[in-house]
Motif scaffolding. Structure first.
Motif, PDB file in Angstrom:
ATOM      1  N   UNK A   1      33.618 -27.643   7.865  1.00  0.00           N
ATOM      2  CA  UNK A   1      32.809 -27.911   6.668  1.00  0.00           C
ATOM      3  C   UNK A   1      32.140 -26.631   6.207  1.00  0.00           C
ATOM      4  N   UNK A   2      31.815 -26.569   4.918  1.00  0.00           N
ATOM      5  CA  UNK A   2      31.241 -25.339   4.379  1.00  0.00           C
ATOM      6  C   UNK A   2      30.269 -25.656   3.252  1.00  0.00           C
ATOM      7  N   UNK A   3      29.229 -24.852   3.176  1.00  0.00           N
ATOM      8  CA  UNK A   3      28.247 -24.897   2.096  1.00  0.00           C
ATOM      9  C   UNK A   3      28.213 -23.524   1.441  1.00  0.00           C
TER      10      UNK A   3
ATOM     11  N   UNK B   1      38.107 -24.020   5.056  1.00  0.00           N
ATOM     12  CA  UNK B   1      39.053 -25.142   5.028  1.00  0.00           C
ATOM     13  C   UNK B   1      40.267 -24.855   5.901  1.00  0.00           C
ATOM     14  N   UNK B   2      40.741 -23.612   5.891  1.00  0.00           N
ATOM     15  CA  UNK B   2      41.903 -23.246   6.701  1.00  0.00           C
ATOM     16  C   UNK B   2      41.629 -23.410   8.192  1.00  0.00           C
TER      17      UNK B   2
ATOM     18  N   UNK C   1      32.885 -16.884  -3.312  1.00  0.00           N
ATOM     19  CA  UNK C   1      32.611 -18.230  -2.821  1.00  0.00           C
ATOM     20  C   UNK C   1      33.903 -19.014  -2.606  1.00  0.00           C
ATOM     21  N   UNK C   2      34.830 -18.890  -3.536  1.00  0.00           N
ATOM     22  CA  UNK C   2      36.118 -19.576  -3.390  1.00  0.00           C
ATOM     23  C   UNK C   2      36.810 -19.116  -2.117  1.00  0.00           C
ATOM     24  N   UNK C   3      36.800 -17.813  -1.860  1.00  0.00           N
ATOM     25  CA  UNK C   3      37.438 -17.289  -0.664  1.00  0.00           C
ATOM     26  C   UNK C   3      36.806 -17.819   0.606  1.00  0.00           C
ATOM     27  N   UNK C   4      35.480 -17.899   0.646  1.00  0.00           N
ATOM     28  CA  UNK C   4      34.791 -18.428   1.826  1.00  0.00           C
ATOM     29  C   UNK C   4      35.145 -19.894   2.045  1.00  0.00           C
ATOM     30  N   UNK C   5      35.131 -20.662   0.976  1.00  0.00           N
ATOM     31  CA  UNK C   5      35.469 -22.085   1.098  1.00  0.00           C
ATOM     32  C   UNK C   5      36.899 -22.254   1.591  1.00  0.00           C
ATOM     33  N   UNK C   6      37.818 -21.497   1.047  1.00  0.00           N
ATOM     34  CA  UNK C   6      39.219 -21.615   1.477  1.00  0.00           C
ATOM     35  C   UNK C   6      39.391 -21.194   2.933  1.00  0.00           C
TER      36      UNK C   6
ATOM     37  N   UNK D   1      36.633 -26.400  -8.741  1.00  0.00           N
ATOM     38  CA  UNK D   1      37.938 -26.499  -9.375  1.00  0.00           C
ATOM     39  C   UNK D   1      39.030 -25.775  -8.614  1.00  0.00           C
ATOM     40  N   UNK D   2      38.678 -24.697  -7.922  1.00  0.00           N
ATOM     41  CA  UNK D   2      39.667 -23.893  -7.204  1.00  0.00           C
ATOM     42  C   UNK D   2      39.861 -24.334  -5.753  1.00  0.00           C
ATOM     43  N   UNK D   3      39.016 -25.262  -5.276  1.00  0.00           N
ATOM     44  CA  UNK D   3      39.071 -25.634  -3.850  1.00  0.00           C
ATOM     45  C   UNK D   3      39.119 -27.140  -3.630  1.00  0.00           C
ATOM     46  N   UNK D   4      39.404 -27.887  -4.683  1.00  0.00           N
ATOM     47  CA  UNK D   4      39.445 -29.351  -4.584  1.00  0.00           C
ATOM     48  C   UNK D   4      38.145 -29.913  -4.021  1.00  0.00           C
TER      49      UNK D   4
END
Length: 309
Positions: free
Chosen positions: A178-180, A173-174, A165-170, A206-209
């Protein structure tokens, strides 16, 4: 940040694959709907699904999130059915183009175009876990294919562990999108890797602000997580949970994997359970159906929401 447009409940449906396979008798190797984009007949079928979803939402004054048929349209899952990256890139883009055409033709708002991104490995039994950096590098390819389209949001569905999930969000963001994140849970309300839902949400934030606009639960029956939500009602992470896209069946993921027949549950009961959850947790903005649901379930849910909200 929100892409939902207003405060009304939005319908979301991710039960297309099980409906196609079990109710319509259409083979989907690798559980992939994206090959339908390659034929006129397949595109017409997908367009009809999207049109019906918008019509149901419009009839009952609800919003709608259209989910692209791109859940397994990533490099590894595509390779399993002989789809190369060039083909996958084209199908990802064409999926959004098709949804946009249907939206424009219907002329109803609010309609949210969601690019549905699934896990790299099996959604029920993740055997290999990536680090967050590996997950970002992997999912960046599919997010990149989608970045130049009319997509409103990237939606990571049936995610089984926090690092992916962190990887998808990052990755989202890059690319400025927007992401869910929609986590799936087992019958005990925990992620398939054993992580409590709240801890997973906190880890990703916490890992993606806190870049994800919100979190959801999908591919689980309300009975599997209702107690978890009730016990955590006053915890901070619950303010980040804004969607539930539920299975029709009470079966575990292992049982669903072994099933030869579709368990479509009880549309009336499921609609009532989802509506009750929407009332209990007013921040819920997206409700809908996942495996085993079809447009009967969505129409029943829409009617129930219209009557009770």
């Amino acid at each position: 940040m929100s892409v939902l447009g207003d405060d009304r409940i939005h319908l979301a449906w991710t039960g297309m694959e099980t409906d196609l396979m079990f109710n319509r008798g259409i083979a989907l190797p690798g559980f992939a709907a994206h090959p339908l984009l390659d034929t006129e007949e397949g595109r017409a079928l997908l367009a009809a699904y999207f049109s019906e979803q918008i019509a149901v939402a419009a009839e009952h004054g609800l919003g709608v999130v259209l989910e692209a048929p791109t859940w397994v349209a990533n490099r590894d899952r595509g390779a399993m059915i002989g789809a190369d990256p060039q083909t996958l890139g084209r199908r990802n883009r064409e999926a959004i183009e098709l949804m946009a055409r249907v939206r424009d033709a219907q002329g109803y708002a609010p309609v949210v175009l969601s690019a549905n991104i699934g896990p790299r490995a099996d959604a029920y039994t993740p055997t290999e876990r990536m680090t967050a950096d590996e997950a970002q590098a992997y999912h960046d390819e599919q997010v990149g294919w989608l970045a130049g389209t009319e997509v409103d949001i990237i939606s990571g569905y049936t995610i089984t562990y926090p690092e992916e999930a962190i990887g998808i969000v990052r990755a989202a963001r890059a690319h400025g999108l927007p992401v869910v994140i929609a986590f799936t849970v087992e019958t005990d309300g925990r992620l398939p890797v054993g992580t409590p839902l709240g801890r997973a949400i906190e880890a990703v934030d916490g890992a993606t602000d806190c870049h994800a606009i919100h979190y959801m639960i999908n591919c689980a029956h309300p009975d599997h997580f209702a107690l978890v939500l009730a016990e955590a009602a006053d915890e901070d992470w619950m303010t980040r949970l804004r969607g539930i896209v539920a299975n029709a069946s009470r079966c575990s993921h292992a049982e669903l994997d072994e099933a030869d027949e579709l368990d479509d549950g009880d549309p009336e009961e499921l609609a009532q359970q989802l509506t009750d959850l929407g009332r209990a947790y007013p921040r819920i903005a997206v409700l809908g159906g996942c495996c085993g649901t079809d447009m009967r379930h969505m129409r029943t849910l829409a009617r129930e929401l219209n009557e009770q909200f």
